[in-house]
Design a protein around this motif. Structure first.
Motif, PDB file in Angstrom:
ATOM      1  N   ALA A   1       0.927  -1.062  -0.044  1.00 53.41           N
ATOM      2  CA  ALA A   1      -0.114   0.059  -0.067  1.00 53.41           C
ATOM      3  C   ALA A   1       0.916   1.390   0.131  1.00 53.41           C
ATOM      4  CB  ALA A   1      -0.999   0.121   1.291  1.00 53.41           C
ATOM      5  N   SER A   2       2.116   1.355   0.858  1.00 53.42           N
ATOM      6  CA  SER A   2       2.918   2.578   0.810  1.00 53.42           C
ATOM      7  C   SER A   2       3.556   2.586  -0.543  1.00 53.42           C
ATOM      8  CB  SER A   2       3.775   2.064   1.962  1.00 53.42           C
ATOM      9  OG  SER A   2       4.826   1.044   1.619  1.00 53.42           O
ATOM     10  N   GLU A   3       3.544   1.721  -1.435  1.00 52.67           N
ATOM     11  CA  GLU A   3       4.236   1.901  -2.780  1.00 52.67           C
ATOM     12  C   GLU A   3       3.325   2.091  -3.863  1.00 52.67           C
ATOM     13  OE1 GLU A   3       6.383  -1.888  -2.969  1.00 52.67           O
ATOM     14  OE2 GLU A   3       7.864  -1.249  -1.533  1.00 52.67           O
ATOM     15  N   ARG A   4       1.986   2.270  -3.720  1.00 48.81           N
ATOM     16  CA  ARG A   4       1.019   2.261  -4.688  1.00 48.81           C
ATOM     17  C   ARG A   4       1.162   3.430  -5.588  1.00 48.81           C
ATOM     18  NH1 ARG A   4      -3.946   4.582  -6.054  1.00 48.81           N
ATOM     19  NH2 ARG A   4      -5.270   3.065  -7.279  1.00 48.81           N
ATOM     20  N   GLN A   5       1.585   4.644  -5.073  1.00 50.97           N
ATOM     21  CA  GLN A   5       1.870   5.953  -5.727  1.00 50.97           C
ATOM     22  C   GLN A   5       2.957   5.881  -6.592  1.00 50.97           C
ATOM     23  OE1 GLN A   5      -0.629   8.229  -6.429  1.00 50.97           O
ATOM     24  NE2 GLN A   5      -1.959   7.010  -4.877  1.00 50.97           N
ATOM     25  N   ILE A   6       3.908   5.396  -6.138  1.00 49.61           N
ATOM     26  CA  ILE A   6       5.300   5.152  -7.161  1.00 49.61           C
ATOM     27  C   ILE A   6       5.011   4.157  -8.015  1.00 49.61           C
ATOM     28  CG2 ILE A   6       6.366   3.255  -5.572  1.00 49.61           C
ATOM     29  CD1 ILE A   6       7.970   6.400  -7.339  1.00 49.61           C
ATOM     30  N   LYS A   7       4.387   3.165  -7.825  1.00 47.67           N
ATOM     31  CA  LYS A   7       3.877   2.149  -8.643  1.00 47.67           C
ATOM     32  C   LYS A   7       3.402   2.722  -9.929  1.00 47.67           C
ATOM     33  CE  LYS A   7       3.255  -2.280 -10.451  1.00 47.67           C
ATOM     34  NZ  LYS A   7       4.502  -3.080 -10.964  1.00 47.67           N
ATOM     35  N   LEU A   8       2.206   3.427  -9.593  1.00 50.52           N
ATOM     36  CA  LEU A   8       1.109   4.070 -10.619  1.00 50.52           C
ATOM     37  C   LEU A   8       2.281   5.145 -11.568  1.00 50.52           C
ATOM     38  CD1 LEU A   8      -2.041   4.841  -8.900  1.00 50.52           C
ATOM     39  CD2 LEU A   8      -1.588   3.147 -10.416  1.00 50.52           C
ATOM     40  N   LYS A   9       3.251   5.639 -10.886  1.00 53.86           N
ATOM     41  CA  LYS A   9       3.929   6.695 -11.514  1.00 53.86           C
ATOM     42  C   LYS A   9       4.805   5.945 -12.498  1.00 53.86           C
ATOM     43  CE  LYS A   9       7.139  10.512 -10.503  1.00 53.86           C
ATOM     44  NZ  LYS A   9       7.641  11.063  -9.359  1.00 53.86           N
TER      45      LYS A   9
ATOM     46  N   LEU B   1       4.192   2.841 -13.929  1.00 54.22           N
ATOM     47  CA  LEU B   1       3.248   2.536 -15.060  1.00 54.22           C
ATOM     48  C   LEU B   1       2.978   3.356 -15.939  1.00 54.22           C
ATOM     49  CD1 LEU B   1       0.592   0.410 -12.926  1.00 54.22           C
ATOM     50  CD2 LEU B   1       2.276  -0.366 -14.527  1.00 54.22           C
ATOM     51  N   ARG B   2       3.020   4.725 -15.581  1.00 54.42           N
ATOM     52  CA  ARG B   2       2.655   5.792 -16.581  1.00 54.42           C
ATOM     53  C   ARG B   2       3.978   6.086 -17.445  1.00 54.42           C
ATOM     54  NH1 ARG B   2      -0.262   8.109 -11.880  1.00 54.42           N
ATOM     55  NH2 ARG B   2       1.627   9.413 -11.245  1.00 54.42           N
ATOM     56  N   ARG B   3       5.067   5.774 -16.737  1.00 51.07           N
ATOM     57  CA  ARG B   3       6.211   6.061 -17.417  1.00 51.07           C
ATOM     58  C   ARG B   3       6.540   5.005 -18.494  1.00 51.07           C
ATOM     59  NH1 ARG B   3       8.784   9.690 -19.655  1.00 51.07           N
ATOM     60  NH2 ARG B   3       8.341  10.805 -18.058  1.00 51.07           N
ATOM     61  N   ALA B   4       6.072   3.638 -18.111  1.00 48.23           N
ATOM     62  CA  ALA B   4       6.064   2.560 -19.011  1.00 48.23           C
ATOM     63  C   ALA B   4       5.180   2.828 -20.169  1.00 48.23           C
ATOM     64  CB  ALA B   4       5.735   1.412 -18.174  1.00 48.23           C
ATOM     65  N   LYS B   5       4.150   3.402 -19.932  1.00 47.92           N
ATOM     66  CA  LYS B   5       3.189   3.379 -21.092  1.00 47.92           C
ATOM     67  C   LYS B   5       3.742   4.313 -22.295  1.00 47.92           C
ATOM     68  CE  LYS B   5      -1.718   4.712 -22.073  1.00 47.92           C
ATOM     69  NZ  LYS B   5      -2.808   5.156 -21.768  1.00 47.92           N
ATOM     70  N   LEU B   6       4.258   5.601 -21.753  1.00 46.98           N
ATOM     71  CA  LEU B   6       5.062   6.519 -22.454  1.00 46.98           C
ATOM     72  C   LEU B   6       5.971   5.691 -23.141  1.00 46.98           C
ATOM     73  CD1 LEU B   6       5.160   9.503 -20.236  1.00 46.98           C
ATOM     74  CD2 LEU B   6       3.615   9.379 -22.314  1.00 46.98           C
ATOM     75  N   LEU B   7       6.831   5.001 -22.684  1.00 47.72           N
ATOM     76  CA  LEU B   7       7.911   4.431 -23.398  1.00 47.72           C
ATOM     77  C   LEU B   7       7.447   3.455 -24.504  1.00 47.72           C
ATOM     78  CD1 LEU B   7      10.347   3.462 -20.321  1.00 47.72           C
ATOM     79  CD2 LEU B   7      10.643   5.214 -22.279  1.00 47.72           C
ATOM     80  N   LEU B   8       6.267   2.703 -24.263  1.00 47.43           N
ATOM     81  CA  LEU B   8       5.600   1.706 -25.156  1.00 47.43           C
ATOM     82  C   LEU B   8       5.206   2.566 -26.452  1.00 47.43           C
ATOM     83  CD1 LEU B   8       3.874  -0.976 -23.091  1.00 47.43           C
ATOM     84  CD2 LEU B   8       6.092  -1.093 -24.287  1.00 47.43           C
ATOM     85  N   GLU B   9       4.597   3.988 -26.237  1.00 48.79           N
ATOM     86  CA  GLU B   9       3.895   4.533 -27.176  1.00 48.79           C
ATOM     87  C   GLU B   9       5.458   5.313 -27.873  1.00 48.79           C
ATOM     88  OE1 GLU B   9       0.004   6.170 -25.169  1.00 48.79           O
ATOM     89  OE2 GLU B   9       1.678   7.294 -25.139  1.00 48.79           O
TER      90      GLU B   9
END
Length: 245
Positions: free
Chosen positions: A194-202, A204-212
């Protein structure tokens, strides 16, 4: 060979997440010393080149994807490490596992004894886990910094997007994503505290940008059964038989 433009992307990642290039390099050096026997790139190329491959992540949609994946036993499956446990529990064997070693240790070791290929990633935060690589029968090492000796750099940041970069590098004909969700939900298989949720979402956003970014120059045909990604064609499970043939 490092994908063109990666140095700039890596610099952005370091700045955003405050990572240390020195620590990333130190981790890569340690992994290189652990990998006494490195498999050849030819073995990976033979597995991927010219083929349709499934890239499987541990996102929320993985639960829905698993029954569909069972039907395609012969399709090459490149799996992000947190997805390994639910897949093998359902009788689905990964052909390639891409991991920075934060997935289920027992599952990784179990698959590591088979002929599955492991692509182990070294970074500044997983130095204490690198010794796990000794348990993998077929293994290569990767880094986000400059490649050297037995350590390579195919591009990518998280385990999931590194799977796609790997498939693209070795010239898969078609890449189809499962369990690769980039929304505000984190899959139950991702083992995120739970304490790592925000960094995980961050991440994932970076990963999506890399795939694009990757999609702009990829020669592979790109599809996703998960969330929409620019440059990837969104398909339903019912379309898989048509896409694969």
């Amino acid at each position: 060979m490092v994908i063109a433009g990666w140095d700039e992307k890596y610099a952005t990642i370091r700045k955003e997440f405050k990572y240390s290039e020195e620590q990333d390099r130190e981790s890569a050096i340690i992994l290189d010393s652990i990998l006494r026997k490195n498999i050849s790139n030819k073995k990976i190329r033979d597995e991927i080149s010219g083929k349709t491959v499934f890239v499987i992540g541990a996102g929320p949609s993985l639960s829905l994807a698993i029954p569909k994946l069972k039907k395609f036993k012969k399709v090459v499956k490149i799996v992000a490490d947190s997805a390994v446990k639910p897949l093998i529990e359902n009788g689905i064997k990964p052909n390639i596992v891409v991991t920075d070693l934060d997935g289920d240790e027992y599952s990784l070791k179990k698959v590591g004894k088979t002929d599955s290929i492991f692509v182990v990633h070294a970074h500044g935060n997983n130095i204490s886990k690198l010794q796990l690589a000794e348990n993998f029968k077929n293994c290569i090492g990767t880094t986000q910094t400059n490649p050297f000796k037995k350590i390579q750099n195919f591009g990518g940041f998280t385990d999931g997007d590194r799977c796609v970069f790997l498939a693209d590098h070795f010239e898969a004909k078609k890449i189809i994503l499962f369990g690769m969700d980039f929304g505000k939900k984190i899959g139950k298989y991702s083992q995120t505290k739970a304490s790592e949720r925000q960094i995980k979402l961050k991440k994932l956003r970076r990963a999506k940008l890399l795939l694009e970014w990757l999609s702009e120059n990829s020669r592979s045909q790109l599809f996703t059964t998960s969330s929409q990604i620019n440059g990837f064609e969104k398909i339903s499970y019912n379309e898989l038989d048509i896409i694969i043939t």
